[in-house]
Scaffold this motif. Structure first.
Motif, short mmCIF file in Angstrom:
data_model
loop_
_atom_site.label_atom_id
_atom_site.label_comp_id
_atom_site.label_asym_id
_atom_site.label_seq_id
_atom_site.Cartn_x
_atom_site.Cartn_y
_atom_site.Cartn_z
N PHE A 34 0.78 -1.13 0.03
CA PHE A 34 -0.12 0.05 -0.05
C PHE A 34 0.94 1.39 -0.15
CE2 PHE A 34 -3.47 -2.94 1.65
CZ PHE A 34 -4.18 -2.44 0.45
N LEU A 35 1.97 1.29 0.68
CA LEU A 35 3.13 2.26 0.54
C LEU A 35 3.49 2.71 -0.88
CD1 LEU A 35 5.09 2.09 3.79
CD2 LEU A 35 3.30 3.89 3.32
N ILE A 36 3.70 1.49 -1.65
CA ILE A 36 4.12 1.55 -3.04
C ILE A 36 3.28 2.42 -3.75
CG2 ILE A 36 4.90 0.25 -5.27
CD1 ILE A 36 6.27 -1.64 -3.06
N GLU A 37 1.95 1.85 -3.60
CA GLU A 37 0.72 2.42 -4.25
C GLU A 37 0.24 3.66 -3.62
OE1 GLU A 37 -0.82 1.36 -7.04
OE2 GLU A 37 0.82 -0.22 -7.12
N ARG A 38 0.97 4.21 -2.83
CA ARG A 38 0.78 5.68 -2.20
C ARG A 38 -0.66 5.66 -1.42
NH1 ARG A 38 3.56 9.34 -6.88
NH2 ARG A 38 5.61 8.57 -6.28
N ALA A 39 -1.22 4.44 -0.94
CA ALA A 39 -2.33 4.71 -0.12
C ALA A 39 -1.90 4.72 1.48
CB ALA A 39 -3.30 3.29 -0.30
N TRP A 40 -1.70 5.98 1.98
CA TRP A 40 -1.15 6.16 3.11
C TRP A 40 -1.88 5.85 4.31
CZ3 TRP A 40 3.74 7.07 1.33
CH2 TRP A 40 3.88 7.48 0.18
N LEU A 41 -3.22 6.32 4.32
CA LEU A 41 -4.10 5.92 5.30
C LEU A 41 -4.27 4.29 5.71
CD1 LEU A 41 -6.77 8.77 5.24
CD2 LEU A 41 -4.66 8.58 6.70
N THR A 90 -9.89 1.18 1.39
CA THR A 90 -9.40 0.68 -0.05
C THR A 90 -10.71 0.96 -0.96
OG1 THR A 90 -10.11 -1.59 0.33
CG2 THR A 90 -8.03 -0.77 0.60
N GLY A 91 -11.75 0.96 -0.42
CA GLY A 91 -12.94 1.26 -1.59
C GLY A 91 -13.48 0.02 -1.93
#
Length: 91
Positions: free
Chosen positions: A35-42, A87-88
Protein backbone atom coordinates in the motif's frame (compact mmCIF):
# COMPACT_ATOMS: atom_id res chain seq x y z
CA UNK A 1 1.77 -29.49 30.66
CA UNK A 2 0.10 -26.14 31.25
CA UNK A 3 1.14 -24.81 27.84
CA UNK A 4 -1.55 -23.75 25.42
CA UNK A 5 0.20 -25.20 22.38
CA UNK A 6 1.60 -28.56 23.48
CA UNK A 7 2.85 -30.97 20.82
CA UNK A 8 4.52 -33.53 23.07
CA UNK A 9 8.00 -32.04 23.28
CA UNK A 10 8.28 -28.79 25.28
CA UNK A 11 11.36 -27.63 23.34
CA UNK A 12 9.64 -28.21 19.99
CA UNK A 13 6.49 -26.44 21.21
CA UNK A 14 8.54 -23.42 22.27
CA UNK A 15 10.26 -23.25 18.88
CA UNK A 16 6.96 -23.55 17.00
CA UNK A 17 5.32 -20.80 19.08
CA UNK A 18 8.29 -18.54 18.37
CA UNK A 19 8.07 -19.27 14.64
CA UNK A 20 4.28 -18.83 14.42
CA UNK A 21 4.38 -15.55 16.34
CA UNK A 22 6.11 -13.92 13.34
CA UNK A 23 3.56 -14.92 10.68
CA UNK A 24 1.01 -12.12 11.28
CA UNK A 25 3.61 -9.30 11.49
CA UNK A 26 5.32 -10.49 8.30
CA UNK A 27 2.09 -10.77 6.30
CA UNK A 28 0.85 -7.35 7.36
CA UNK A 29 4.29 -5.80 6.75
CA UNK A 30 4.11 -6.99 3.16
CA UNK A 31 0.59 -5.57 2.86
CA UNK A 32 1.75 -2.27 4.36
CA UNK A 33 4.64 -2.07 1.91
CA UNK A 34 2.34 -2.79 -1.03
CA UNK A 35 0.00 0.00 0.00
CA UNK A 36 2.94 2.36 0.54
CA UNK A 37 4.16 1.61 -2.98
CA UNK A 38 0.68 2.44 -4.28
CA UNK A 39 0.68 5.63 -2.15
CA UNK A 40 -2.37 4.62 -0.12
CA UNK A 41 -1.02 6.23 3.03
CA UNK A 42 -3.99 5.80 5.39
CA UNK A 43 -4.49 2.17 4.47
CA UNK A 44 -0.78 1.50 4.95
CA UNK A 45 -0.92 3.19 8.36
CA UNK A 46 -3.79 0.91 9.42
CA UNK A 47 -1.81 -2.17 8.48
CA UNK A 48 1.34 -0.76 10.08
CA UNK A 49 -0.67 -0.43 13.29
CA UNK A 50 -1.52 -4.12 13.10
CA UNK A 51 2.17 -4.90 12.65
CA UNK A 52 3.14 -2.84 15.68
CA UNK A 53 0.45 -4.38 17.86
CA UNK A 54 1.35 -7.95 16.87
CA UNK A 55 5.17 -7.79 17.01
CA UNK A 56 6.45 -10.38 19.51
CA UNK A 57 9.23 -8.19 20.90
CA UNK A 58 6.74 -5.42 21.79
CA UNK A 59 4.74 -7.79 24.02
CA UNK A 60 6.33 -6.46 27.23
CA UNK A 61 5.49 -2.87 26.22
CA UNK A 62 1.80 -3.73 25.85
CA UNK A 63 1.83 -5.64 29.13
CA UNK A 64 3.06 -2.46 30.85
CA UNK A 65 0.07 -0.64 29.34
CA UNK A 66 -2.23 -3.46 30.55
CA UNK A 67 -3.29 -4.33 27.02
CA UNK A 68 -3.97 -8.07 26.98
CA UNK A 69 -4.63 -10.62 24.28
CA UNK A 70 -8.33 -9.94 23.77
CA UNK A 71 -7.88 -6.18 23.58
CA UNK A 72 -4.96 -6.56 21.16
CA UNK A 73 -7.16 -8.83 19.03
CA UNK A 74 -9.97 -6.25 19.00
CA UNK A 75 -7.52 -3.47 18.09
CA UNK A 76 -6.14 -5.56 15.21
CA UNK A 77 -9.61 -6.42 13.92
CA UNK A 78 -10.67 -2.76 14.00
CA UNK A 79 -7.49 -1.69 12.17
CA UNK A 80 -7.92 -4.40 9.52
CA UNK A 81 -11.58 -3.43 8.98
CA UNK A 82 -10.60 0.25 8.69
CA UNK A 83 -7.83 -0.67 6.27
CA UNK A 84 -10.14 -2.73 4.08
CA UNK A 85 -12.86 -0.09 4.15
CA UNK A 86 -10.39 2.64 3.22
CA UNK A 87 -9.45 0.79 0.02
CA UNK A 88 -12.94 1.22 -1.34
CA UNK A 89 -13.56 -2.52 -1.71
CA UNK A 90 -17.22 -3.37 -1.36
CA UNK A 91 -17.79 -6.35 0.89
Amino acid sequence: MNQKFYLGDPEFSRKMRKLYSWIIPCVFTVMCLLFLIERAWLTALCFLGVVLVSLPWLRSFFEKLHIGGVLKFVICVVLVVLGVLSTGVYI
